[in-house]
Design a protein around this motif. Structure first.
Motif, PDB file in Angstrom:
ATOM      1  N   SER A  92      -0.589   6.061   8.056  1.00 51.45           N
ATOM      2  CA  SER A  92      -1.369   5.266   9.278  1.00 51.45           C
ATOM      3  C   SER A  92      -0.376   4.200   9.763  1.00 51.45           C
ATOM      4  O   SER A  92      -0.795   3.772  11.021  1.00 51.45           O
ATOM      5  CB  SER A  92      -2.381   4.320   8.547  1.00 51.45           C
ATOM      6  N   CYS A  93       0.818   4.127   9.285  1.00 51.43           N
ATOM      7  CA  CYS A  93       1.954   3.142   9.705  1.00 51.43           C
ATOM      8  C   CYS A  93       2.844   3.499  10.539  1.00 51.43           C
ATOM      9  O   CYS A  93       3.537   2.731  11.161  1.00 51.43           O
ATOM     10  CB  CYS A  93       2.167   2.215   8.466  1.00 51.43           C
ATOM     11  N   SER A  94       3.213   4.770  10.216  1.00 56.15           N
ATOM     12  CA  SER A  94       4.320   5.235  10.870  1.00 56.15           C
ATOM     13  C   SER A  94       4.466   5.354  12.245  1.00 56.15           C
ATOM     14  O   SER A  94       3.559   4.996  12.959  1.00 56.15           O
ATOM     15  CB  SER A  94       4.441   6.797  10.243  1.00 56.15           C
ATOM     16  N   ASN A 106       3.398  -5.633   1.170  1.00 62.53           N
ATOM     17  CA  ASN A 106       3.598  -5.260  -0.335  1.00 62.53           C
ATOM     18  C   ASN A 106       3.591  -3.736  -0.672  1.00 62.53           C
ATOM     19  O   ASN A 106       3.638  -3.474  -1.951  1.00 62.53           O
ATOM     20  CB  ASN A 106       2.479  -5.909  -1.148  1.00 62.53           C
ATOM     21  N   CYS A 107       3.728  -2.841   0.325  1.00 65.01           N
ATOM     22  CA  CYS A 107       3.675  -1.611   0.220  1.00 65.01           C
ATOM     23  C   CYS A 107       4.751  -0.804  -0.660  1.00 65.01           C
ATOM     24  O   CYS A 107       5.974  -1.077  -0.107  1.00 65.01           O
ATOM     25  CB  CYS A 107       3.313  -0.655   1.444  1.00 65.01           C
ATOM     26  N   ASP A 108       4.362  -0.194  -1.858  1.00 66.69           N
ATOM     27  CA  ASP A 108       5.686   0.461  -2.360  1.00 66.69           C
ATOM     28  C   ASP A 108       5.744   1.763  -2.267  1.00 66.69           C
ATOM     29  O   ASP A 108       6.145   2.593  -3.235  1.00 66.69           O
ATOM     30  CB  ASP A 108       5.925  -0.008  -3.610  1.00 66.69           C
TER      31      ASP A 108
ATOM     32  N   VAL B   8      -7.153   7.196   0.164  1.00 68.97           N
ATOM     33  CA  VAL B   8      -5.865   7.690  -0.439  1.00 68.97           C
ATOM     34  C   VAL B   8      -4.994   6.712  -0.769  1.00 68.97           C
ATOM     35  O   VAL B   8      -4.138   6.622  -1.602  1.00 68.97           O
ATOM     36  CB  VAL B   8      -5.711   8.971   0.089  1.00 68.97           C
ATOM     37  N   ASP B   9      -4.529   6.228   0.214  1.00 65.46           N
ATOM     38  CA  ASP B   9      -3.501   4.965   0.323  1.00 65.46           C
ATOM     39  C   ASP B   9      -3.832   4.061  -0.753  1.00 65.46           C
ATOM     40  O   ASP B   9      -3.093   3.810  -1.541  1.00 65.46           O
ATOM     41  CB  ASP B   9      -3.430   4.369   1.711  1.00 65.46           C
ATOM     42  N   TYR B  10      -4.883   3.484  -0.885  1.00 66.61           N
ATOM     43  CA  TYR B  10      -5.451   2.615  -1.682  1.00 66.61           C
ATOM     44  C   TYR B  10      -5.283   2.944  -3.348  1.00 66.61           C
ATOM     45  O   TYR B  10      -4.792   2.557  -4.097  1.00 66.61           O
ATOM     46  CB  TYR B  10      -6.872   2.022  -1.657  1.00 66.61           C
TER      47      TYR B  10
HETATM   48  S1  SF4 Z   1      -0.265   1.431   2.648  1.00 66.02           S
HETATM   49 FE1  SF4 Z   1       2.152   1.618   2.822  1.00 66.02          FE
HETATM   50  S2  SF4 Z   1       2.195   3.493   3.703  1.00 66.02           S
HETATM   51 FE2  SF4 Z   1      -0.025   3.245   3.653  1.00 66.02          FE
HETATM   52  S3  SF4 Z   1      -0.118   2.895   5.825  1.00 66.02           S
HETATM   53 FE3  SF4 Z   1      -0.119   0.736   4.924  1.00 66.02          FE
HETATM   54  S4  SF4 Z   1       2.229   0.613   4.675  1.00 66.02           S
HETATM   55 FE4  SF4 Z   1       2.032   2.573   5.689  1.00 66.02          FE
END
Ligand code: SF4
Ligand code: SF4
Lengths: 154, 154
Positions: A92-94, A106-108, B8-10
């Motif tokens: 979702s972030c790319s 905080n995303c790892d 799924v991210d969560y």
């Molecule tokens: S959680 Fe991490 S990977 Fe998933 S959308 Fe947010 S930032 Fe991108």
DNA sequence: TTAATAACAGACCATTTTGGTCTGCGATTA
DNA sequence: TAATCGCAGACCAAAATGGTCTGTTATTAA
């Protein structure tokens, strides 16, 4: 859920149909629509999109229609998906329109996900329309080993 | 558009968090929720799902919470996606609930699409949670050889 | 010249999927 | 026996998608 949209389905069907025509043959929407039972209006949108993105050549006249602009081997499946759906992306972030995912600070898991995304892109990029269409149901993928690994008939 | 769902991210974030804990350490929803700023209620759903599918062990008591049920190397990314989203699938027609796609009779792209789907599945199956989490941005998955089959670097 | 044919363009609506909330129940243990 | 935690499911809101409608423009053949 990783599903292709119906529009991409339509696009691939249409491209498949067009590839089967003789060189330079133009085909209008109605013909494609009838061949696959696709509503003409939405198919029109799809083909317009493909034309705008340089995958199809449109002939804007009576007796006109569409034809492939480039040889099928020079069009990848990724090209088609991109043309129809806009940019593909697992995350979702790319790429650009980062809609400020709450977790991004905080995303790892972002970089591993990007790697997976990269692999999928590559896979789609690597397959040309020509290869896509001329693949035999039996041979084809099995050799690649991909199917067998997915699970056995239970 | 091939996008992973937020759930799924969560799930992956939570699993990542859990993997970083000491062996056997239980963690409750609140802690995970705070670590990543995920709404507790929806995270609860996600973790429940993972627990029901045998990926997490739940400890149903005060001072309880969740812990990994299996070692991270025995859980694939595909397992996680399947647990949360139900079956993954590129196609609208595949696996069981074939919602009678109008095109299915005349469709000549199904088998190639299934091959692509297979490759993606495989790719996701091939990557374990452990590998996923400990992946260095640069190295990582290359060793498994999965990538090489998908096409060569040009 | 003009009418027919075909693509182009975009607003528009309906359905489905997804993300997220709320309300209450059940198990465990201090 | 009350506090702490997960479990379950109905429920709603927003977004994405699929599909429709209305009209315009380019080309060509009559
Ligand atoms: S959680 Fe991490 S990977 Fe998933 S959308 Fe947010 S930032 Fe991108
Ligand atoms: S078009 Fe072919 S591939 Fe796409 S959903 Fe219908 S049947 Fe499956």
């Amino acid at each position: 859920m990783l599903k292709l949209t119906k529009k991409v389905d339509y696009a691939l069907l249409a491209l498949s149909f067009l590839s089967q025509q003789e060189e330079g043959q133009v085909v209008n929407i109605r013909e494609v629509s009838e061949a696959y039972q696709i509503p003409t209006e939405i198919l029109a949108k799809v083909l317009q999109r493909l034309s705008k993105k340089g995958i199809l050549q449109s002939h804007h006249a009576p007796k006109g229609g569409y034809s492939l602009k480039k040889p099928a081997r020079n069009v990848s499946i990724l090209d088609v998906i991109n043309a129809i759906d806009g940019s593909v992306g697992i995350l979702s972030c790319s790429d650009g329109h980062e809609k400020t995912c709450q977790q991004i600070d905080n995303c790892d898991i972002r970089s591993p996900l990007e790697r997976i995304q990269g692999k999928i892109m590559w896979l789609l990029e690597d397959m040309s329309l020509e290869e896509f269409i001329h693949s035999e149901p039996t041979t084809g993928g099995v050799l690649h080993g991909s199917i067998n690994l997915l699970g056995q008939p239970r």
